[in-house]
Design a protein around this motif. Structure first.
Motif, PDB file in Angstrom:
ATOM      1  N   VAL A  47       0.678  -1.280  -0.553  1.00 12.48           N
ATOM      2  CA  VAL A  47      -0.330  -0.180  -0.239  1.00 12.48           C
ATOM      3  C   VAL A  47       1.050   1.306  -0.079  1.00 12.48           C
ATOM      4  N   VAL A  51       0.958   4.143  -3.415  1.00  7.86           N
ATOM      5  CA  VAL A  51       1.037   5.318  -3.360  1.00  7.86           C
ATOM      6  C   VAL A  51       1.639   6.069  -2.800  1.00  7.86           C
ATOM      7  N   LEU A  57      -2.644   9.559  -5.982  1.00 11.01           N
ATOM      8  CA  LEU A  57      -2.738   8.859  -5.289  1.00 11.01           C
ATOM      9  C   LEU A  57      -2.659  10.069  -4.370  1.00 11.01           C
ATOM     10  N   TYR A  62      -6.053   8.963   0.300  1.00 13.49           N
ATOM     11  CA  TYR A  62      -4.560   8.089   0.559  1.00 13.49           C
ATOM     12  C   TYR A  62      -3.627   8.404   1.578  1.00 13.49           C
ATOM     13  N   LEU A  65      -4.613   6.526   4.037  1.00 14.06           N
ATOM     14  CA  LEU A  65      -4.070   5.565   4.232  1.00 14.06           C
ATOM     15  C   LEU A  65      -3.305   5.000   4.711  1.00 14.06           C
ATOM     16  N   CYS A  66      -2.098   5.880   4.473  1.00 12.33           N
ATOM     17  CA  CYS A  66      -0.896   5.626   4.344  1.00 12.33           C
ATOM     18  C   CYS A  66      -0.163   5.317   5.726  1.00 12.33           C
ATOM     19  N   TYR A 294      -8.891  -2.449   1.902  1.00  7.37           N
ATOM     20  CA  TYR A 294      -8.692  -1.095   1.437  1.00  7.37           C
ATOM     21  C   TYR A 294      -7.946  -1.921  -0.359  1.00  7.37           C
ATOM     22  N   MET A 298     -11.301  -0.185  -2.603  1.00  5.97           N
ATOM     23  CA  MET A 298     -10.549   1.457  -3.296  1.00  5.97           C
ATOM     24  C   MET A 298     -10.143   0.715  -4.072  1.00  5.97           C
ATOM     25  N   GLU A 300      -9.150   2.943  -6.801  1.00  9.09           N
ATOM     26  CA  GLU A 300      -7.507   2.647  -7.554  1.00  9.09           C
ATOM     27  C   GLU A 300      -6.055   2.285  -6.574  1.00  9.09           C
ATOM     28  N   ILE A 301      -6.180   0.900  -5.936  1.00 11.35           N
ATOM     29  CA  ILE A 301      -5.371   1.059  -4.965  1.00 11.35           C
ATOM     30  C   ILE A 301      -5.631  -0.538  -5.894  1.00 11.35           C
TER      31      ILE A 301
END
Length: 312
Positions: A47, A51, A57, A62, A65-66, A294, A298, A300-301
């Motif tokens: 992940v 990103v 992202l 995001y 999320l990181c 995720y 998600m 995009e991920i």
């Protein structure tokens, strides 16, 4: 059996516990733990990598999320040495000060994750309830300040704990209940009044888990009110769909966090295996399942993973 420091009455070491009575099978028990650690570290690192590589992202959702991935990595790395040491090599002794350090970081990353989940709830609240000002409110400097505030609050809440433990004399057994060190477990072995430790522990838990979960709930109440006022059924589903991953992460974190003390308090006659397994669920579930949730929910991920592997 217990080695004590003559001036402070601290045991020289604590003894970690895996699954009592199953020592002969520890090498087999170690296999699922190794799989869980590899999954947690690979998933969260993936992940972070996705990103980091994809400039598209570098958005608030995001970036938070990181932060969650860093917190999960920290939790996994905090317990890895003693858990794998216990089950792979039967190294069950841990020095008193090393146990204090591990205790601090386990609780620190747990508190940090709670704060990050609150920040992510705020992100979803702004995105749905005030979308026109989303970019103006959640700027990169503000996101950095939110992250630093979470770290500062977690450190402040936990700063007294090592000193509160260190002031206690120990004259009982030095055998802990888990393969890692927790404040409540170390406090249980002391032969002195632990009222102050209990009060501080309860206060820190209420300020962190209690307030964070309350504000997350309030955020989703306001999000739901906003979504229900949207005329289009498709727009409602689209708005709620952006929250599913975060709701799953909140449940994965708070359900085990609340279940462990509830079982200890109200189901004292539960089999020992239940208490042991629930404590490992509390440690392993968020770091292992968050990146999976995720990655699946998600787009995009998910696309980033496919691009990364197709490029490789």
């Amino acid at each position: 059996m217990v080695g004590f420091n003559s001036t402070s009455f601290h045991p020289a070491t604590f003894q970690l516990t895996g699954f009592p009575g199953q020592e002969a099978a520890y090498h087999w028990i170690a296999v699922p733990f190794v799989v869980l650690y590899v999954t947690a570290m690979a998933g969260n690192c993936l992940v972070l990598c996705i990103v980091w590589v994809d400039q598209r992202l570098h958005q608030p959702m995001y970036l938070f999320l990181c932060m969650l991935a860093v917190s999960d990595l920290g939790m996994a790395l905090s317990t890895l040495p003693t858990v794998l040491g216990t089950f792979c090599f039967y190294f069950i002794d841990i020095a008193f000060d090393a146990c204090l350090v591990q205790m601090f970081f386990i609780h620190f990353f747990s508190f940090m994750e709670s704060g990050i989940l609150l920040a992510m709830a705020f992100d979803r609240f702004v995105a749905i309830c005030n979308p026109l000002r989303y970019a103006a409110i959640l700027t990169n400097p503000r996101i950095v300040r939110i992250g630093l505030a979470v770290v500062f609050k977690s450190t402040l809440m936990l700063f007294p704990f090592p000193f509160l433990i260190k002031r206690l004399p120990y004259c009982k057994s030095n055998v802990l209940s888990h393969a890692y060190c927790l404040h409540s477990d170390m406090m249980r072995l002391a032969c002195a009044d632990t009222t102050l430790n209990n009060i501080c522990g309860l206060f820190a838990s209420l300020i962190t888990y209690g307030l964070d979960s309350l504000f997350i709930t309030l955020s989703y109440i306001m999000i739901l009110r906003t979504v229900l006022n949207v005329a289009s059924h498709e727009q409602r589903l689209t708005a709620l769909n952006t929250c599913i991953s975060h709701i799953c992460a909140v449940l994965l974190f708070y359900v085990p966090t609340l279940a462990v003390p509830i079982i200890h308090r109200f189901w004292k006659n539960a089999p020992l295996l239940v208490h042991i397994l629930m404590s490992y669920v509390y440690i392993f579930v968020p770091p292992v399942l968050n990146p999976i949730v995720y990655s699946v929910k998600m787009k995009e991920i998910h696309k980033g993973i496919l691009r990364l592997f197709s490029r490789g």
